[in-house]
Design a protein around this motif. Structure first.
Motif, PDB file in Angstrom:
ATOM      1  N   PRO A  40       3.385   0.124  10.162  1.00 23.30           N
ATOM      2  CA  PRO A  40       2.590  -0.707  11.057  1.00 23.30           C
ATOM      3  C   PRO A  40       3.428  -1.930  11.454  1.00 23.30           C
ATOM      4  O   PRO A  40       4.322  -2.333  10.697  1.00 23.30           O
ATOM      5  CB  PRO A  40       1.397  -1.121  10.199  1.00 23.30           C
ATOM      6  CG  PRO A  40       1.893  -1.054   8.787  1.00 23.30           C
ATOM      7  CD  PRO A  40       2.970   0.012   8.762  1.00 23.30           C
ATOM      8  N   TYR A 196       7.235   0.996  -0.758  1.00 23.32           N
ATOM      9  CA  TYR A 196       6.120   0.097  -0.537  1.00 23.32           C
ATOM     10  C   TYR A 196       5.030   0.331  -1.578  1.00 23.32           C
ATOM     11  O   TYR A 196       4.355   1.351  -1.551  1.00 23.32           O
ATOM     12  CB  TYR A 196       5.551   0.332   0.870  1.00 23.32           C
ATOM     13  CG  TYR A 196       4.367  -0.513   1.161  1.00 23.32           C
ATOM     14  CD1 TYR A 196       4.532  -1.843   1.531  1.00 23.32           C
ATOM     15  CD2 TYR A 196       3.084  -0.015   1.017  1.00 23.32           C
ATOM     16  CE1 TYR A 196       3.439  -2.633   1.764  1.00 23.32           C
ATOM     17  CE2 TYR A 196       1.988  -0.812   1.250  1.00 23.32           C
ATOM     18  CZ  TYR A 196       2.173  -2.118   1.625  1.00 23.32           C
ATOM     19  OH  TYR A 196       1.096  -2.908   1.846  1.00 23.32           O
ATOM     20  N   ASP A 197       4.891  -0.555  -2.531  1.00 23.11           N
ATOM     21  CA  ASP A 197       3.784  -0.570  -3.475  1.00 23.11           C
ATOM     22  C   ASP A 197       3.719  -2.009  -3.991  1.00 23.11           C
ATOM     23  O   ASP A 197       4.366  -2.345  -4.984  1.00 23.11           O
ATOM     24  CB  ASP A 197       4.022   0.418  -4.620  1.00 23.11           C
ATOM     25  CG  ASP A 197       2.874   0.425  -5.624  1.00 23.11           C
ATOM     26  OD1 ASP A 197       2.064  -0.528  -5.612  1.00 23.11           O
ATOM     27  OD2 ASP A 197       2.782   1.374  -6.415  1.00 23.11           O
ATOM     28  N   PRO A 198       2.967  -2.867  -3.269  1.00 17.38           N
ATOM     29  CA  PRO A 198       3.032  -4.306  -3.566  1.00 17.38           C
ATOM     30  C   PRO A 198       2.841  -4.641  -5.050  1.00 17.38           C
ATOM     31  O   PRO A 198       3.593  -5.436  -5.609  1.00 17.38           O
ATOM     32  CB  PRO A 198       1.907  -4.891  -2.717  1.00 17.38           C
ATOM     33  CG  PRO A 198       1.762  -3.938  -1.589  1.00 17.38           C
ATOM     34  CD  PRO A 198       2.065  -2.581  -2.151  1.00 17.38           C
ATOM     35  N   ALA A 202       5.645  -6.401  -7.365  1.00 14.12           N
ATOM     36  CA  ALA A 202       5.405  -7.694  -8.019  1.00 14.12           C
ATOM     37  C   ALA A 202       5.657  -7.583  -9.515  1.00 14.12           C
ATOM     38  O   ALA A 202       6.294  -8.451 -10.115  1.00 14.12           O
ATOM     39  CB  ALA A 202       3.971  -8.154  -7.754  1.00 14.12           C
ATOM     40  N   ASP A 203       5.180  -6.510 -10.132  1.00 15.83           N
ATOM     41  CA  ASP A 203       5.398  -6.328 -11.574  1.00 15.83           C
ATOM     42  C   ASP A 203       6.874  -6.165 -11.894  1.00 15.83           C
ATOM     43  O   ASP A 203       7.347  -6.635 -12.938  1.00 15.83           O
ATOM     44  CB  ASP A 203       4.604  -5.121 -12.085  1.00 15.83           C
ATOM     45  CG  ASP A 203       3.119  -5.422 -12.182  1.00 15.83           C
ATOM     46  OD1 ASP A 203       2.749  -6.609 -12.034  1.00 15.83           O
ATOM     47  OD2 ASP A 203       2.327  -4.489 -12.409  1.00 15.83           O
ATOM     48  N   LYS A 206       8.328  -9.549 -11.909  1.00 16.39           N
ATOM     49  CA  LYS A 206       7.936 -10.260 -13.131  1.00 16.39           C
ATOM     50  C   LYS A 206       8.757  -9.790 -14.329  1.00 16.39           C
ATOM     51  O   LYS A 206       9.187 -10.592 -15.153  1.00 16.39           O
ATOM     52  CB  LYS A 206       6.447 -10.036 -13.415  1.00 16.39           C
ATOM     53  CG  LYS A 206       5.530 -10.832 -12.502  1.00 16.39           C
ATOM     54  CD  LYS A 206       4.091 -10.577 -12.908  1.00 16.39           C
ATOM     55  CE  LYS A 206       3.144 -10.800 -11.751  1.00 16.39           C
ATOM     56  NZ  LYS A 206       1.849 -10.144 -11.985  1.00 16.39           N
TER      57      LYS A 206
ATOM     58  N   ALA B  26      -2.296  -5.319 -14.587  1.00 18.22           N
ATOM     59  CA  ALA B  26      -2.127  -3.997 -13.973  1.00 18.22           C
ATOM     60  C   ALA B  26      -3.304  -3.096 -14.318  1.00 18.22           C
ATOM     61  O   ALA B  26      -3.704  -2.244 -13.518  1.00 18.22           O
ATOM     62  CB  ALA B  26      -0.811  -3.367 -14.445  1.00 18.22           C
ATOM     63  N   PHE B 216      -6.460  -6.747  -6.080  1.00 19.15           N
ATOM     64  CA  PHE B 216      -5.117  -6.666  -5.492  1.00 19.15           C
ATOM     65  C   PHE B 216      -4.881  -7.801  -4.506  1.00 19.15           C
ATOM     66  O   PHE B 216      -3.884  -8.501  -4.581  1.00 19.15           O
ATOM     67  CB  PHE B 216      -4.931  -5.327  -4.764  1.00 19.15           C
ATOM     68  CG  PHE B 216      -4.702  -4.175  -5.681  1.00 19.15           C
ATOM     69  CD1 PHE B 216      -3.427  -3.847  -6.092  1.00 19.15           C
ATOM     70  CD2 PHE B 216      -5.771  -3.438  -6.157  1.00 19.15           C
ATOM     71  CE1 PHE B 216      -3.221  -2.783  -6.954  1.00 19.15           C
ATOM     72  CE2 PHE B 216      -5.568  -2.377  -7.018  1.00 19.15           C
ATOM     73  CZ  PHE B 216      -4.286  -2.047  -7.419  1.00 19.15           C
ATOM     74  N   LEU B 220      -3.508 -10.103  -7.703  1.00 19.91           N
ATOM     75  CA  LEU B 220      -2.184  -9.536  -7.993  1.00 19.91           C
ATOM     76  C   LEU B 220      -1.157  -9.920  -6.937  1.00 19.91           C
ATOM     77  O   LEU B 220      -0.088 -10.437  -7.260  1.00 19.91           O
ATOM     78  CB  LEU B 220      -2.276  -8.009  -8.073  1.00 19.91           C
ATOM     79  CG  LEU B 220      -2.905  -7.434  -9.334  1.00 19.91           C
ATOM     80  CD1 LEU B 220      -2.972  -5.922  -9.238  1.00 19.91           C
ATOM     81  CD2 LEU B 220      -2.111  -7.843 -10.565  1.00 19.91           C
ATOM     82  N   ASP B 226      -1.336  -3.139   4.781  1.00 21.69           N
ATOM     83  CA  ASP B 226      -1.912  -1.799   4.846  1.00 21.69           C
ATOM     84  C   ASP B 226      -1.751  -1.062   3.518  1.00 21.69           C
ATOM     85  O   ASP B 226      -0.700  -1.120   2.892  1.00 21.69           O
ATOM     86  CB  ASP B 226      -1.202  -0.996   5.939  1.00 21.69           C
ATOM     87  CG  ASP B 226      -1.951  -1.093   7.247  1.00 21.69           C
ATOM     88  OD1 ASP B 226      -2.875  -1.909   7.324  1.00 21.69           O
ATOM     89  OD2 ASP B 226      -1.610  -0.350   8.180  1.00 21.69           O
ATOM     90  N   ARG B 227      -2.771  -0.335   3.116  1.00 20.72           N
ATOM     91  CA  ARG B 227      -2.740   0.493   1.911  1.00 20.72           C
ATOM     92  C   ARG B 227      -2.260  -0.286   0.699  1.00 20.72           C
ATOM     93  O   ARG B 227      -1.417   0.174  -0.078  1.00 20.72           O
ATOM     94  CB  ARG B 227      -1.850   1.706   2.116  1.00 20.72           C
ATOM     95  CG  ARG B 227      -2.304   2.511   3.309  1.00 20.72           C
ATOM     96  CD  ARG B 227      -1.713   3.883   3.287  1.00 20.72           C
ATOM     97  NE  ARG B 227      -2.030   4.552   4.547  1.00 20.72           N
ATOM     98  CZ  ARG B 227      -1.909   5.841   4.745  1.00 20.72           C
ATOM     99  NH1 ARG B 227      -1.485   6.600   3.779  1.00 20.72           N
ATOM    100  NH2 ARG B 227      -2.219   6.382   5.895  1.00 20.72           N
ATOM    101  N   LEU B 228      -2.818  -1.456   0.561  1.00 20.68           N
ATOM    102  CA  LEU B 228      -2.405  -2.377  -0.495  1.00 20.68           C
ATOM    103  C   LEU B 228      -2.560  -1.759  -1.882  1.00 20.68           C
ATOM    104  O   LEU B 228      -1.794  -2.059  -2.792  1.00 20.68           O
ATOM    105  CB  LEU B 228      -3.263  -3.651  -0.376  1.00 20.68           C
ATOM    106  CG  LEU B 228      -2.909  -4.821  -1.247  1.00 20.68           C
ATOM    107  CD1 LEU B 228      -1.518  -5.334  -0.918  1.00 20.68           C
ATOM    108  CD2 LEU B 228      -3.912  -5.947  -1.043  1.00 20.68           C
ATOM    109  N   ALA B 230      -2.149   1.284  -2.793  1.00 22.52           N
ATOM    110  CA  ALA B 230      -1.078   2.256  -3.035  1.00 22.52           C
ATOM    111  C   ALA B 230      -1.453   3.373  -4.005  1.00 22.52           C
ATOM    112  O   ALA B 230      -0.704   3.704  -4.915  1.00 22.52           O
ATOM    113  CB  ALA B 230       0.198   1.539  -3.507  1.00 22.52           C
ATOM    114  N   ARG B 232      -3.935   3.584  -6.290  1.00 18.87           N
ATOM    115  CA  ARG B 232      -4.542   3.301  -7.602  1.00 18.87           C
ATOM    116  C   ARG B 232      -5.938   3.928  -7.733  1.00 18.87           C
ATOM    117  O   ARG B 232      -6.390   4.208  -8.834  1.00 18.87           O
ATOM    118  CB  ARG B 232      -4.648   1.796  -7.859  1.00 18.87           C
ATOM    119  CG  ARG B 232      -3.342   1.041  -7.859  1.00 18.87           C
ATOM    120  CD  ARG B 232      -2.401   1.505  -8.935  1.00 18.87           C
ATOM    121  NE  ARG B 232      -1.273   0.610  -9.100  1.00 18.87           N
ATOM    122  CZ  ARG B 232      -0.272   0.446  -8.242  1.00 18.87           C
ATOM    123  NH1 ARG B 232      -0.255   1.127  -7.110  1.00 18.87           N
ATOM    124  NH2 ARG B 232       0.718  -0.381  -8.484  1.00 18.87           N
TER     125      ARG B 232
END
Lengths: 357, 317
Positions: A40, A196-198, A202-203, A206, B26, B216, B220, B226-228, B230, B232
């Protein structure tokens, strides 16, 4: 705002293209330029920078051209359909902006020999298919220099996607530049196995900070690593575009893609009938890669050093990959004074000494 | 771990505490979403739209928190958005008798699209993330951070596990809900309103999925993209089976998932290069397979776990 492909528009497109022999009738029509995006557009990151290039075209040529785009196109069978759709809609030059669009681009280009295609970051070309890519590693050498100066722990963390040459090249360029400043510098890499896996990005940031990194670099697509750095009070670098908004304190700079110059040039050539296939790999010198404005936190020494690296690369006096260069296992990869060839870079699958990956 | 000389026990403790904090964060959204789905499934409704409901919650939570500046309002909006998405599902499956599996999958696709559309104007914006519930003084010592260092949603999720466990086991309402899931016809015969109870359970599932999704975008990674979530939501669905429809096991499962995911990243950061990164990336899935195998072996001895009427329409067609 993505173009929705329905059977009806597809048929309309087919009808339009079967009318192509009557090309004289459409001579007055604006020159059509199409774009196929993998993600996007949003307002930061890789696809956004390509769309900035499209907007620059509109600004440059105004009513003489008509641009259109399809965003969020999956790399696979959908891509061929999207590219064909843009071709049938009467576009005369089509940019496909992701590596995975390579085979579909070639495939569709065969069916439309009169239309010009440009594929970003691929290696397959044809009479009417050119390829282009940016030397992101040059920008990474500059931010590596900043990291080498600014890091107190002497450790950087690299949130990485997949170990493909493009990413490995970036890690090595960043690390080599930091190591020039601090010979004991360490770069720790976490492969996220995703672009892409926010939450995971982030982890990963960290975890790297937990293990002592105070500089976070990323080659994944979300701003999450920057946010994690901001939260933990360490520094970080943005990816593909200026990401300062996500982390005003942590964001030291970013490598920025700027495709507009290339797009403007190629559209001009296509309109003037001088377009030829080819392969370009442009960097800081041509302005395809840039650095985002420096954060005020960057020390004058780091600032000057990073500027020198950029100037050296632009002047051709400095190559980020210059020997003597040994890999992680101690094998000599470049002799003293030797610089890496483009072929070596584009196949890079080894890490320089001091990278922990 | 490569500790430089001079980095002693205090450093290691700080890392351990930090790892646990990451782990809890998580685990929390998955725990919330799967707890909601557990209640839904206990009533006999199989809603595979968890991912879509989470995304609806994530985008609504962010949009409201960004527009009003209030995280609390964002969380409320996310919960309501999850309920709204679940009600679409309830209307179609319980009201109109559509297939639950197909409708659930459609709900996920709908959630992805709707959240993308609503979120288009919020891409690139950020908010101040949901912070720890207790003042920093309480969590000054690293070990006390384990107790007092979390945000409100972490404590809420733990309290909800306890509440749902007690509700299902110790209350009459919980018994009725289970009866509806085990044998809808009998429950109906003795005068309980099966569809109303199932609708309520579906709404509860949607509420917790929405809240989990908002975790999220509000805690987090305080942004909308988009598709934040992912994927889960799919893990949350698997976790319900993994936990054999028991809230206590769900808690263990969610934290186990968080632990494995966090371990993967920490091991990579610590440079355990003798394990291939691809193997480490595989560990969460390997763990899932191992536990599922163990469960199926256990089931041969212990009997069946799933509610008997799970996924079956009422009245039976």
């Amino acid at each position: 705002m993505s173009t929705i492909i329905t059977r009806r528009t597809l048929l309309a497109g087919a009808a339009a293209s079967s009318a192509l022999p009557l090309v004289g009738a459409r001579a007055q029509a604006p020159f059509g330029v199409g774009f196929v995006y993998v993600g996007p557009i949003g307002d930061h990151g890789y696809t956004w920078t390509h769309d900035q290039g499209r907007l620059a075209l509109e600004k440059e040529y105004g009513a003489k051209i008509k641009t259109s785009f399809i965003e969020n196109v999956a790399e696979g069978p959908d891509a061929a359909r999207a590219i064909r759709q843009l071709a049938q809609a009467g576009n005369q030059l089509i940019f496909t902006t992701s590596f995975g669009f390579m085979n579909p681009t070639i495939q569709v280009a065969k069916q439309f020999p009169k239309i010009f295609f440009e594929h970003a970051t691929g290696y397959q070309r044809a009479e009417n298919v050119a390829t282009y890519n940016a030397r992101f590693y040059e920008g990474r050498a500059a931010i590596g220099t900043i990291a080498g100066h600014m890091s107190k722990t002497g450790q950087a963390g690299y949130v990485a996607s997949f170990p493909i040459p493009e990413v490995v090249m970036g890690i090595n360029a960043f690390h080599l530049a930091a190591k020039k400043v601090n010979p004991n510098f360490k770069t720790k890499v976490i492969w996220c196995s995703t672009w892409y896996d926010p939450a995971k990005e982030a982890d990963a940031a960290k975890a790297l900070i937990d293990q002592g990194a105070d500089m976070i670099t990323q080659h994944t697509d979300s701003a999450a690593p920057l946010q994690a750095a901001e939260q933990r009070g360490v520094f970080a670098f943005g990816q593909a575009s200026d990401m300062k908004a996500f982390a005003p304190k942590a964001h030291l700079s970013a490598i920025v893609d700027d495709w507009s110059g290339y797009y403007i040039k190629r559209v001009k050539e296509a309109m003037g009938g001088t377009w030829k296939t080819g392969d370009v790999w442009h960097g800081l010198k041509e302005g395809m890669v840039k650095l985002a404005p420096y954060n005020d936190a960057i020390t004058p020494a780091a600032r000057a050093a990073a500027d020198d690296v950029q100037k050296g690369i632009i002047a051709g006096t400095l190559h980020p990959f210059t020997g003597e260069l040994k890999d992680q296992k101690g094998t000599l990869r470049l002799k003293a004074g030797e610089t890496a060839s483009d072929e070596m870079l584009s196949k890079m699958d080894w890490y320089v000494d001091g990278v922990q990956a | 771990m490569e500790n430089a000389p001079g980095e002693g026990r205090a450093m290691t403790a700080a890392i351990l505490v930090s790892i646990f904090m990451t782990l809890a964060a998580a685990a929390t959204p998955i725990l919330l979403a799967s707890l909601g789905e557990l209640v839904t499934e206990k009533a006999g409704v199989l809603n595979l739209g968890v991912e879509g409901m989470m995304l609806c919650g994530a985008v609504a939570g962010f949009a409201v928190a960004y527009s009003t500046g209030s995280i609390a309002l964002g969380l409320i909006a996310a919960t309501l958005a999850g309920v709204a998405a679940a009600m679409i599902f309830a209307l179609l499956t319980l009201g109109l008798g559509s297939n639950q599996v197909a409708t659930g999958l459609a709900l996920t696709i709908f959630g992805i699209g709707a959240s993308s559309l609503i979120g288009a104007g919020f891409v690139g914006r950020t908010i101040t993330r949901l912070g720890p519930l207790f003042p920093a003084d309480y969590a000054a010592h690293p070990w006390l951070r384990l107790v007092f260092g979390h945000d409100a949603i972490v404590y809420l999720s733990l309290a909800l596990v306890l509440a749902v466990g007690l509700f299902l086991r110790r209350t009459k309402a919980g018994l009725i809900l289970r009866a509806v899931g085990e044998n809808a016809d009998s429950a109906h015969a003795i005068g309980y309103r099966v569809l109303a109870i199932r609708t309520a359970a579906t709404a509860f599932g949607g509420a917790l999925a929405g809240l989990g999704g908002a975790y999220f975008s509000l805690a987090l990674t305080p942004m909308w993209a988009d598709r934040l979530t992912a994927g889960r939501g799919w893990i949350a669905l698997a976790l319900v089976v993994f936990a054999a429809w028991k809230p206590g096991r769900l808690l263990i499962g969610a934290y186990l998932f968080g632990a494995v995911a966090t371990f993967e990243l920490q091991a990579k950061a610590a440079g355990w290069s003798f394990i291939a990164p691809e193997v480490l990336a595989m560990t969460p899935y390997l763990a899932t397979i191992v536990v599922l195998t163990m469960m199926s072996l256990g089931r041969r001895i212990g009997g069946r776990d799933a509610p008997a009427c799970l996924g079956k329409p009422f009245p039976a067609s």
